[in-house]
Design a protein around this motif. Structure first.
Motif, PDB file in Angstrom:
ATOM      1  N   THR A 694       0.675  -1.172   0.034  1.00 25.13           N
ATOM      2  CA  THR A 694       0.230   0.037  -0.057  1.00 25.13           C
ATOM      3  C   THR A 694       0.850   1.398   0.060  1.00 25.13           C
ATOM      4  OG1 THR A 694      -0.140  -0.137   2.217  1.00 25.13           O
ATOM      5  CG2 THR A 694      -1.817  -1.061   1.205  1.00 25.13           C
ATOM      6  N   GLU A 695       0.261   2.175  -0.421  1.00 26.61           N
ATOM      7  CA  GLU A 695       1.108   3.681  -0.364  1.00 26.61           C
ATOM      8  C   GLU A 695       1.406   4.058   0.959  1.00 26.61           C
ATOM      9  OE1 GLU A 695      -2.283   2.836  -1.103  1.00 26.61           O
ATOM     10  OE2 GLU A 695      -3.326   4.772  -1.270  1.00 26.61           O
ATOM     11  N   TYR A 696       0.666   3.835   2.123  1.00 25.91           N
ATOM     12  CA  TYR A 696       1.104   4.144   3.413  1.00 25.91           C
ATOM     13  C   TYR A 696       1.346   2.880   4.048  1.00 25.91           C
ATOM     14  CZ  TYR A 696      -0.753   8.522   1.624  1.00 25.91           C
ATOM     15  OH  TYR A 696      -1.078   9.593   0.830  1.00 25.91           O
ATOM     16  N   GLN A 697       2.469   2.679   4.810  1.00 24.51           N
ATOM     17  CA  GLN A 697       2.540   1.390   5.517  1.00 24.51           C
ATOM     18  C   GLN A 697       2.718   1.758   6.893  1.00 24.51           C
ATOM     19  OE1 GLN A 697       6.255  -0.595   3.828  1.00 24.51           O
ATOM     20  NE2 GLN A 697       5.395  -0.480   1.813  1.00 24.51           N
ATOM     21  N   VAL A 698       1.998   0.926   7.865  1.00 23.72           N
ATOM     22  CA  VAL A 698       2.122   1.418   9.166  1.00 23.72           C
ATOM     23  C   VAL A 698       2.279   0.019  10.078  1.00 23.72           C
ATOM     24  CG1 VAL A 698       0.795   2.453  11.240  1.00 23.72           C
ATOM     25  CG2 VAL A 698       0.465   3.151   8.897  1.00 23.72           C
ATOM     26  N   THR A 699       3.184   0.036  11.212  1.00 25.56           N
ATOM     27  CA  THR A 699       3.175  -1.091  12.039  1.00 25.56           C
ATOM     28  C   THR A 699       2.816  -0.297  13.473  1.00 25.56           C
ATOM     29  OG1 THR A 699       5.563  -0.732  12.314  1.00 25.56           O
ATOM     30  CG2 THR A 699       4.846  -2.165  10.619  1.00 25.56           C
ATOM     31  N   CYS A 700       2.530  -1.294  14.448  1.00 29.87           N
ATOM     32  CA  CYS A 700       2.601  -0.629  15.729  1.00 29.87           C
ATOM     33  C   CYS A 700       3.236  -1.636  16.591  1.00 29.87           C
ATOM     34  CB  CYS A 700       0.717  -0.813  16.056  1.00 29.87           C
ATOM     35  SG  CYS A 700       0.574  -0.214  17.584  1.00 29.87           S
ATOM     36  N   VAL A 701       3.900  -0.885  17.870  1.00 33.53           N
ATOM     37  CA  VAL A 701       4.449  -1.527  18.774  1.00 33.53           C
ATOM     38  C   VAL A 701       4.021  -1.001  20.205  1.00 33.53           C
ATOM     39  CG1 VAL A 701       6.811  -1.933  20.032  1.00 33.53           C
ATOM     40  CG2 VAL A 701       6.697  -1.657  17.666  1.00 33.53           C
ATOM     41  N   LYS A 702       3.675  -1.775  21.221  1.00 30.23           N
ATOM     42  CA  LYS A 702       3.168  -1.329  22.418  1.00 30.23           C
ATOM     43  C   LYS A 702       4.147  -1.634  23.301  1.00 30.23           C
ATOM     44  CE  LYS A 702       0.336  -4.392  20.736  1.00 30.23           C
ATOM     45  NZ  LYS A 702      -0.543  -5.546  20.483  1.00 30.23           N
ATOM     46  N   HIS A 703       4.353  -0.408  24.204  1.00 30.85           N
ATOM     47  CA  HIS A 703       4.916  -0.144  25.198  1.00 30.85           C
ATOM     48  C   HIS A 703       4.148  -0.243  26.761  1.00 30.85           C
ATOM     49  CE1 HIS A 703       8.050   0.628  22.444  1.00 30.85           C
ATOM     50  NE2 HIS A 703       7.775   1.534  21.836  1.00 30.85           N
ATOM     51  N   ILE A 704       4.398  -1.154  27.574  1.00 34.14           N
ATOM     52  CA  ILE A 704       3.772  -1.083  28.756  1.00 34.14           C
ATOM     53  C   ILE A 704       4.459  -0.455  29.773  1.00 34.14           C
ATOM     54  CG2 ILE A 704       2.329  -2.548  30.301  1.00 34.14           C
ATOM     55  CD1 ILE A 704       1.267  -2.660  27.590  1.00 34.14           C
ATOM     56  N   PHE A 705       4.160   0.461  30.585  1.00 34.02           N
ATOM     57  CA  PHE A 705       4.487   0.911  31.749  1.00 34.02           C
ATOM     58  C   PHE A 705       3.918   0.598  32.993  1.00 34.02           C
ATOM     59  CE2 PHE A 705       6.403   3.402  28.232  1.00 34.02           C
ATOM     60  CZ  PHE A 705       7.553   3.823  28.519  1.00 34.02           C
ATOM     61  N   LYS A 706       4.335   0.993  34.068  1.00 33.17           N
ATOM     62  CA  LYS A 706       3.560   0.774  35.455  1.00 33.17           C
ATOM     63  C   LYS A 706       1.976   1.458  35.318  1.00 33.17           C
ATOM     64  CE  LYS A 706       3.910   0.826  40.245  1.00 33.17           C
ATOM     65  NZ  LYS A 706       4.632   1.140  41.702  1.00 33.17           N
ATOM     66  N   GLU A 707       1.971   2.818  34.940  1.00 34.66           N
ATOM     67  CA  GLU A 707       0.835   3.392  35.038  1.00 34.66           C
ATOM     68  C   GLU A 707       0.310   3.745  33.499  1.00 34.66           C
ATOM     69  OE1 GLU A 707       1.194   6.471  37.757  1.00 34.66           O
ATOM     70  OE2 GLU A 707       1.373   5.364  39.616  1.00 34.66           O
ATOM     71  N   HIS A 708       1.018   3.463  32.489  1.00 33.62           N
ATOM     72  CA  HIS A 708       0.808   4.183  31.247  1.00 33.62           C
ATOM     73  C   HIS A 708       1.163   3.014  30.151  1.00 33.62           C
ATOM     74  CE1 HIS A 708       1.810   7.705  33.548  1.00 33.62           C
ATOM     75  NE2 HIS A 708       1.110   8.398  32.673  1.00 33.62           N
ATOM     76  N   ILE A 709       0.535   3.260  29.104  1.00 31.81           N
ATOM     77  CA  ILE A 709       0.817   2.495  27.852  1.00 31.81           C
ATOM     78  C   ILE A 709       0.873   3.388  26.731  1.00 31.81           C
ATOM     79  CG2 ILE A 709      -0.349   0.430  26.383  1.00 31.81           C
ATOM     80  CD1 ILE A 709      -1.962  -0.536  28.586  1.00 31.81           C
ATOM     81  N   VAL A 710       1.858   3.018  25.988  1.00 31.93           N
ATOM     82  CA  VAL A 710       2.243   3.986  24.889  1.00 31.93           C
ATOM     83  C   VAL A 710       2.344   2.989  23.541  1.00 31.93           C
ATOM     84  CG1 VAL A 710       4.057   5.450  23.855  1.00 31.93           C
ATOM     85  CG2 VAL A 710       3.750   5.610  26.244  1.00 31.93           C
ATOM     86  N   PHE A 711       1.538   3.620  22.782  1.00 35.97           N
ATOM     87  CA  PHE A 711       1.713   2.858  21.487  1.00 35.97           C
ATOM     88  C   PHE A 711       2.435   3.776  20.300  1.00 35.97           C
ATOM     89  CE2 PHE A 711      -2.656   1.906  23.373  1.00 35.97           C
ATOM     90  CZ  PHE A 711      -2.714   0.744  23.000  1.00 35.97           C
ATOM     91  N   GLN A 712       3.275   2.994  19.624  1.00 41.51           N
ATOM     92  CA  GLN A 712       4.377   3.573  18.848  1.00 41.51           C
ATOM     93  C   GLN A 712       4.020   3.111  17.324  1.00 41.51           C
ATOM     94  OE1 GLN A 712       8.595   2.718  19.405  1.00 41.51           O
ATOM     95  NE2 GLN A 712       8.843   2.512  17.257  1.00 41.51           N
ATOM     96  N   SER A 763      -0.226   7.987  23.866  1.00 39.03           N
ATOM     97  CA  SER A 763      -0.223   7.775  25.282  1.00 39.03           C
ATOM     98  C   SER A 763      -1.578   7.525  25.853  1.00 39.03           C
ATOM     99  CB  SER A 763       0.849   8.647  25.952  1.00 39.03           C
ATOM    100  OG  SER A 763       1.062   8.418  27.355  1.00 39.03           O
ATOM    101  N   PHE A 764      -1.684   6.455  26.751  1.00 35.56           N
ATOM    102  CA  PHE A 764      -2.787   6.398  27.424  1.00 35.56           C
ATOM    103  C   PHE A 764      -2.349   6.121  29.193  1.00 35.56           C
ATOM    104  CE2 PHE A 764      -4.349   5.239  23.289  1.00 35.56           C
ATOM    105  CZ  PHE A 764      -5.730   5.827  23.482  1.00 35.56           C
ATOM    106  N   THR A 765      -3.113   6.434  29.870  1.00 35.89           N
ATOM    107  CA  THR A 765      -2.991   6.373  31.565  1.00 35.89           C
ATOM    108  C   THR A 765      -3.899   4.954  31.647  1.00 35.89           C
ATOM    109  OG1 THR A 765      -2.697   8.577  31.926  1.00 35.89           O
ATOM    110  CG2 THR A 765      -3.322   7.177  33.459  1.00 35.89           C
ATOM    111  N   ARG A 766      -3.258   4.252  32.586  1.00 36.08           N
ATOM    112  CA  ARG A 766      -4.118   3.091  32.899  1.00 36.08           C
ATOM    113  C   ARG A 766      -4.844   3.289  34.314  1.00 36.08           C
ATOM    114  NH1 ARG A 766       0.562  -1.725  33.226  1.00 36.08           N
ATOM    115  NH2 ARG A 766      -1.419  -2.825  33.926  1.00 36.08           N
ATOM    116  N   GLU A 767      -6.201   3.437  34.360  1.00 37.43           N
ATOM    117  CA  GLU A 767      -6.874   3.819  35.530  1.00 37.43           C
ATOM    118  C   GLU A 767      -6.529   2.800  36.705  1.00 37.43           C
ATOM    119  OE1 GLU A 767     -10.924   3.922  34.260  1.00 37.43           O
ATOM    120  OE2 GLU A 767     -10.293   5.439  32.507  1.00 37.43           O
ATOM    121  N   ASN A 768      -6.585   1.689  36.381  1.00 37.24           N
ATOM    122  CA  ASN A 768      -5.972   0.820  37.517  1.00 37.24           C
ATOM    123  C   ASN A 768      -4.989  -0.030  37.096  1.00 37.24           C
ATOM    124  OD1 ASN A 768      -5.962  -1.213  39.536  1.00 37.24           O
ATOM    125  ND2 ASN A 768      -8.045  -2.004  39.157  1.00 37.24           N
ATOM    126  N   PRO A 769      -3.682   0.353  37.535  1.00 39.15           N
ATOM    127  CA  PRO A 769      -2.496  -0.220  37.310  1.00 39.15           C
ATOM    128  C   PRO A 769      -2.281  -1.626  37.455  1.00 39.15           C
ATOM    129  CG  PRO A 769      -1.909   2.220  38.322  1.00 39.15           C
ATOM    130  CD  PRO A 769      -3.535   1.678  38.429  1.00 39.15           C
TER     131      PRO A 769
END
Length: 929
Positions: A694-712, A763-769
């Motif tokens: 496709t013309e745009y190529q996207v992949t995703c990596v998920k990073h788990i922190f104690k109180e956050h989740i970051v999608f790259q 970035s997202f915050t985990r409401e219940n870590p």
């Protein structure tokens, strides 16, 4: 002739041709008046030869030779003119100001020029001109591509290949001419020379019997179709629909008889394009296979084989679709041409790995090739028979193999050994005869790769076939008595230390191990000391432990400090059981890359200095894996966003721990994530959210922190002359009660095809870590698209907002919250007996085998399979053992999957989970459910 041979022996042609100084001095012959075509051709031949064998000319030297050569344009000798073109084509990459000869070359490109000059001029021009000049010579190339002379047409088409990377927009406009060259109905051409002194095609030999005038020769090779087809694909390769349409148009229908392609090589290329289209888009598999089956009836053996091979190599081909291809390959097995027999047997050997029953129809013909005079053909024939044969034929095949192992090269010996290893696992009851065969070839002469293949085969038999252990260890002990390869000796000694103490008579291996201490080099002696220590710690016999202590004391006087230190360490360990458990009995060690990342994060975190370092979250690996974990440089390029295609060799893939360390380093450079603390886990493999073409190529990596989740999100723009600005990803949770709150998006300011890839963070915050959040997100790529000015390469002021829908992103139980970690399953499973646990039963009806079920469970849970349990040893019953670490302080988790398989029902699984927290048990069960 005898005198010439003697002279060649004295001085050697190599010194004559490779003397660069002499060649440069003799270049004065280009200035002689009158010019001697014979001398000039001889000197040009030497220049080209030197370049071909790797000699390099400096910029000044190449420039001098280049412009000296161009003076020969005034000479009318056609053979000399061809040599001139060949020389300037090779010198143009190094010399300066080469563009000055453009007018002379273009003069010979004119349609009224002598036909023998034009192909040479075309090939030279594409090396001379600057990419910006491609548009100025476009009309000359267009006319040459459609020329009826195949030499001229082919030269123009091949030159277009060289120009395409630098002048894509110009070459893309030649698609109509390339299509006309593909559809050409005739291929008549003129070859020859108008000069009485002409030589052959390259023109290096004087006095040949070439006709003085042009002679019309009808050619039926249609070779221009091959080059034209390649150029058409090069232009259309980013448009899958256009490529599919081209294949269907040129394919000539289901029978292949109506194709316009007359050249067999062009048809082979078209078949490879069809196979690639099937791989990228399974939806067109049926119609493409119909085309491939039509080419199975072509009059050319080359086309028949290529079509058959393409069908056999399809990933998801069904056995009934292989019938016609295998029938063609079976005919080739009885062909008088050795190359056809070799090609057919090699293809059938590869196909037998996945479809042995389909290939079994050729077994009678393959058995007739065992005695073939071509030992390469015989090797592949036997390899195929080993993969397709039944248990009753094993002994007979082993006897036939033994007869000619000494007659083949190590490369083919490795192929046969690998086939025998597969056969061992397929028919465990025949392990005795196969071990005898392997031990016999182990005593034969051979290189490291061959001996390593045999040793690895025995290792697998010990690992998966319990009854073979004693016999295999005895053969390995005999082998290390005369082993000349240090690496193999060390590996065998390590295995003896692991398996020897568990045998009924462990003392019989001590003599073989201690002989290595006396007779071998320091590396092997150190490995032997460690192996002896394992016998002393793990054996229950008091007398054996006392004897080993005596042997180790003798090693205290060794000349090598490593051997002395190991002996001293193990003598101390024998006296204290806790040390023995930690340094000898323990089968796992910390992953060094993961431990390093943990230490670096601990040192950099100011809030952690008051607390001790917690290593409970550091994954462990087996000692065998630790031996293979080499010191390799971590590279963000290999784990980040997708990179452009390159012709350089691919880098070695980093380990999971190295990826975690690199991700942590990458996120540490983003200021917004500084307060998040230490990263707990990152997904090892980026999830593909778009198709590869496709013309745009996207992949995703998920990073788990104690109180956050970051999608790259790694984003690539493949559209040339287009820039994407303010690139962001909008994530919408499918469940409003998911327990995550969006913090912010870090967009990508600008993204071009040249600067790809780029990274967008959400970035997202985990409401219940303490809760393991599981759910799905819809994702939309948003950006402003602008065109690039072709002259200044600056984006236009105005653009338009656009959106691009990509695949959903899922937070899963295993891949995001569990890290693979090695453990000794039996002892750990018993230790966690009184802790939290869960047991569930599942039916996996879609699974066709226990191996498929094991692969699927390991992928879903992202846990470490233990003891080789990922490879079932039975077709009906199996137990898969898994181990991991849960992030966020979840601790160890073990899973035991008892599986049964029945045809028609599928795989039934009893999943047992034990962990340090009940939430982790529920997480694992939810992942399978």
């Amino acid at each position: 002739m005898a005198f010439a041979s003697k002279k060649e022996d004295e001085s050697g042609l190599s010194s004559y041709y490779n003397n660069k100084t002499t060649v440069i001095q003799e270049a004065r012959v280009f200035n002689d008046t009158p010019v001697s075509p014979r001398k000039c051709r001889a000197l040009l031949t030497r220049i080209v030869y030197m370049i071909y064998v790797g000699e390099t000319f400096g910029t000044q030297e190449a420039t001098t030779l280049f412009f000296g050569t161009t003076k020969l344009f005034q000479n009318k000798d056609s053979a000399l003119r061809q040599a001139v073109y060949l020389a300037i084509k090779e010198l143009a990459t190094t010399a300066e100001d080469v563009i000055m000869v453009t007018s002379s070359i273009m003069k010979d490109m004119q349609a009224n020029s002598d036909v023998i000059y034009r192909p040479n001029a075309i090939r030279a021009l594409c090396r001379i001109i600057d990419p910006s000049m491609a548009q100025g010579v476009e009309r000359f190339f267009k006319a040459a591509i459609v020329d009826r002379n195949p030499a001229i047409s082919t030269a123009a088409l091949v030159s277009a290949y060289h120009l395409f990377p630098f002048a894509k927009d110009v070459v893309k406009r030649w698609v109509n001419e390339a299509q006309e060259a593909v559809n050409a109905k005739s291929s008549s051409s003129f070859f020859g020379s108008s000069s009485s002194g002409g030589g052959g095609y390259l023109g290096f030999g004087a006095g040949s019997n070439q006709p003085s005038g042009p002679q019309a020769i009808q050619s039926s090779s249609y070779i221009a179709q091959y080059h034209a087809l390649g150029l058409l694909y090069l232009i259309r390769q980013q448009d899958r629909m256009a490529v599919t349409k081209m294949i269907q148009q040129l394919g000539g229908g289901k029978s292949g008889a109506g194709t316009t392609l007359k050249n067999p090589i062009a048809l082979c290329m078209l078949i490879r394009y069809a196979a690639k289209v099937i791989e990228e888009d399974p939806n067109v598999q049926r119609q493409m296979i119909e085309l491939l089956e039509g080419w199975l009836r072509h009059k050319s053996d080359m086309v028949n084989y290529e079509a058959a091979r393409a069908i056999c190599e399809l990933k998801h081909v069904q056995p009934q679709q292989l019938t016609k291809s295998i029938a063609v390959l079976q005919l080739f097995l009885s062909s008088p041409k050795p190359v056809l027999k070799f090609a057919a047997t090699r293809t059938l050997a590869a196909l037998a790995l996945n479809h042995p029953q389909a290939v079994a129809t050729c077994n009678v013909d393959l058995e007739g090739l065992i005695a073939d005079s071509n030992r390469s053909v015989a090797t592949y024939a036997i390899t195929t028979l080993l993969k397709t044969g039944n248990e009753a034929s094993v002994d007979r095949l082993i006897k036939q193999i033994t007869g000619f192992m000494a007659e083949i090269s190590d490369e083919f010996k490795v192929i046969i050994v690998d086939a025998v290893r597969s056969l061992c696992l397929k028919f465990p009851s025949k392990h005795s005869s196969m071990l005898t065969f392997l031990s016999g070839v182990l005593r034969d002469e051979g290189g490291y790769d061959f001996k390593r293949a045999v040793v690895e085969a025995m290792f697998d038999m010990i690992k998966y076939i319990g009854d073979s252990k004693e016999q295999a260890l005895s053969h390995l002990c005999e082998f290390i008595e005369d082993c000349e390869f240090t690496k193999l000796s060390v590996r065998i000694l390590h295995l003896l230390g692991l398996e020897g103490p568990k045998s009924p008579q462990p003392a019989k291996y001590i003599r073989f191990i201690y002989n290595r201490v006396v007779l071998e080099n320091a590396t092997v002696r150190a490995a032997a000391v460690t192996s002896l220590a394992k016998f002393g710690v793990n054996s229950a016999e008091v007398g054996l432990k006392r004897s080993i202590s005596v042997l180790l004391r003798r090693c205290l006087d060794d000349v090598d400090d490593e051997v002395r230190d190991r002996a001293a360490l193990y003598l101390k360990v024998f006296k204290e059981k806790p040390l023995a458990d930690a340094y000898v009995k323990e089968e796992s060690v910390f992953s060094l890359a993961a431990l390093e990342a943990k230490l670096v994060a601990y040192v950099k975190d100011p809030s952690a200095s008051s607390e001790p370092l917690d290593v409970s979250s550091v994954p462990k690996i087996s000692r065998a894996q630790a031996a293979q974990e080499a010191a390799r440089p971590s590279s963000l390029d290999t784990i980040g966003a997708p990179i452009a295609k390159s012709t350089s060799p691919a880098p070695q893939a980093p380990t999971a721990a190295e990826k975690q360390s690199a991700y942590a380093q990458q996120l540490a450079e983003v200021p917004e994530f500084a307060p998040y603390g230490t990263i707990l886990n990152s997904t090892a493999t980026p999830a593909q959210l778009t198709e590869s073409e496709t013309e745009y190529q996207v992949t995703c990596v998920k990073h788990i922190f104690k109180e956050h989740i970051v999608f790259q999100f790694n984003v690539s723009n493949t559209i040339p002359d287009t820039v994407l600005e303010q690139v962001s990803v909008i994530m919408t949770p499918q469940d409003e009660e998911i327990g995550l709150t969006e913090d912010f998006i870090i967009p990508l300011p600008s993204l071009t095809s040249a600067s790809s890839p780029g990274i967008v963070y959400v970035s997202f915050t985990r409401e219940n870590p303490t809760q393991y959040t599981i759910g799905s997100f819809g994702c939309t790529l948003k950006f402003i698209s602008k065109e690039l000015d072709p002259t200044t390469q600056e984006p236009e002021e105005e653009g338009y907002e656009d959106e691009y829908q990509v695949e959903d992103v899922e937070l899963s139980a295993g891949g995001d919250y569990i890290i693979p970690s090695y453990a000794t399953f039996g002892s750990e499973w018993d230790r966690m007996r009184s802790g939290p646990s869960a047991t569930e039963t599942f039916l996996l009806g879609a699974m066709e085998s226990l191996k498929a079920a094991c692969d699927s469970i390991v992928e879903v849970l992202n846990m470490e399979p233990l003891g080789g349990s990922e490879v079932p040893t039975s077709d009906s019953v199996h137990t898969l053992q898994l181990s991991g670490l849960a992030t966020g302080g979840g601790g160890k988790v073990l899973a035991r999957c008892r599986m049964t398989y029945s045809r028609g029902t599928g795989v039934t699984i009893e999943l047992g989970v034990r962990a340090e927290k009940q939430e982790v048990c529920d997480l694992v069960v939810a992942a399978i459910a």
